[in-house]
Design a protein around this motif. Structure first.
Motif, mmCIF file in Angstrom:
data_model
loop_
_atom_site.group_PDB
_atom_site.id
_atom_site.type_symbol
_atom_site.label_atom_id
_atom_site.label_comp_id
_atom_site.label_asym_id
_atom_site.label_seq_id
_atom_site.Cartn_x
_atom_site.Cartn_y
_atom_site.Cartn_z
ATOM 1 N N GLY A 140 36.237 38.214 28.929
ATOM 2 C CA GLY A 140 35.800 38.407 30.129
ATOM 3 C C GLY A 140 36.697 37.816 31.184
ATOM 4 O O GLY A 140 37.024 38.398 32.246
ATOM 5 N N PHE A 141 37.085 36.514 31.148
ATOM 6 C CA PHE A 141 38.213 35.871 31.941
ATOM 7 C C PHE A 141 39.459 36.514 32.029
ATOM 8 O O PHE A 141 40.010 36.547 33.042
ATOM 9 C CB PHE A 141 38.073 34.249 31.532
ATOM 10 N N ALA A 142 39.950 36.670 30.798
ATOM 11 C CA ALA A 142 41.095 37.702 30.786
ATOM 12 C C ALA A 142 41.093 38.699 31.586
ATOM 13 O O ALA A 142 42.379 39.010 32.047
ATOM 14 C CB ALA A 142 41.607 37.742 29.303
ATOM 15 N N ILE A 143 39.972 39.639 31.314
ATOM 16 C CA ILE A 143 39.995 40.814 31.944
ATOM 17 C C ILE A 143 39.998 40.595 33.488
ATOM 18 O O ILE A 143 40.572 41.345 34.058
ATOM 19 C CB ILE A 143 38.653 41.791 31.507
ATOM 20 N N PHE A 144 39.296 39.599 33.901
ATOM 21 C CA PHE A 144 39.336 39.177 35.540
ATOM 22 C C PHE A 144 40.552 38.808 35.889
ATOM 23 O O PHE A 144 41.036 39.234 36.996
ATOM 24 C CB PHE A 144 38.119 37.944 35.784
ATOM 25 N N LEU A 145 41.193 37.950 35.189
ATOM 26 C CA LEU A 145 42.529 37.485 35.722
ATOM 27 C C LEU A 145 43.789 38.873 35.757
ATOM 28 O O LEU A 145 44.364 38.900 36.652
ATOM 29 C CB LEU A 145 43.131 36.380 34.740
ATOM 30 N N VAL A 168 45.640 39.965 38.959
ATOM 31 C CA VAL A 168 47.043 40.201 39.047
ATOM 32 C C VAL A 168 47.489 41.824 39.360
ATOM 33 O O VAL A 168 48.500 42.011 40.302
ATOM 34 C CB VAL A 168 47.791 39.854 37.670
ATOM 35 N N GLY A 169 46.661 42.705 38.900
ATOM 36 C CA GLY A 169 46.894 43.788 39.077
ATOM 37 C C GLY A 169 46.598 44.283 40.507
ATOM 38 O O GLY A 169 47.342 45.242 41.156
ATOM 39 N N LEU A 170 45.642 43.774 41.104
ATOM 40 C CA LEU A 170 45.249 44.032 42.747
ATOM 41 C C LEU A 170 46.464 43.279 43.494
ATOM 42 O O LEU A 170 46.703 44.236 44.547
ATOM 43 C CB LEU A 170 43.990 43.474 42.915
#
Length: 65
Positions: free
Chosen positions: A13-18, A22-24
């Protein structure tokens, strides 16, 4: 074993958040560079501070003696 599964889910979940953050940021920088002003000119590149145009150089030579 359930503790390891919960920890793994938390890390994913934290990896997807990061990745989303970064994508945003990359998206916002890309859009601003595409839509930003591209005009260049002599007067546009001159410094302008406090409504006064600069006169002379910005460096003041002082003796080191």
């Amino acid at each position: 074993m359930p503790e390891a599964t919960g920890l793994m889910a938390h890390n994913w979940g934290f990896a997807i958040f990061l990745l989303g953050v970064v994508g945003l940021c990359a998206f916002m920088l890309g859009v601003s560079s595409l839509l930003g002003s591209k005009a260049w000119g002599r007067s546009k590149n001159e410094p302008f501070e406090s409504g006064m145009l600069p006169t002379g150089g910005a460096r003041l030579r002082l003796s080191a003696e």
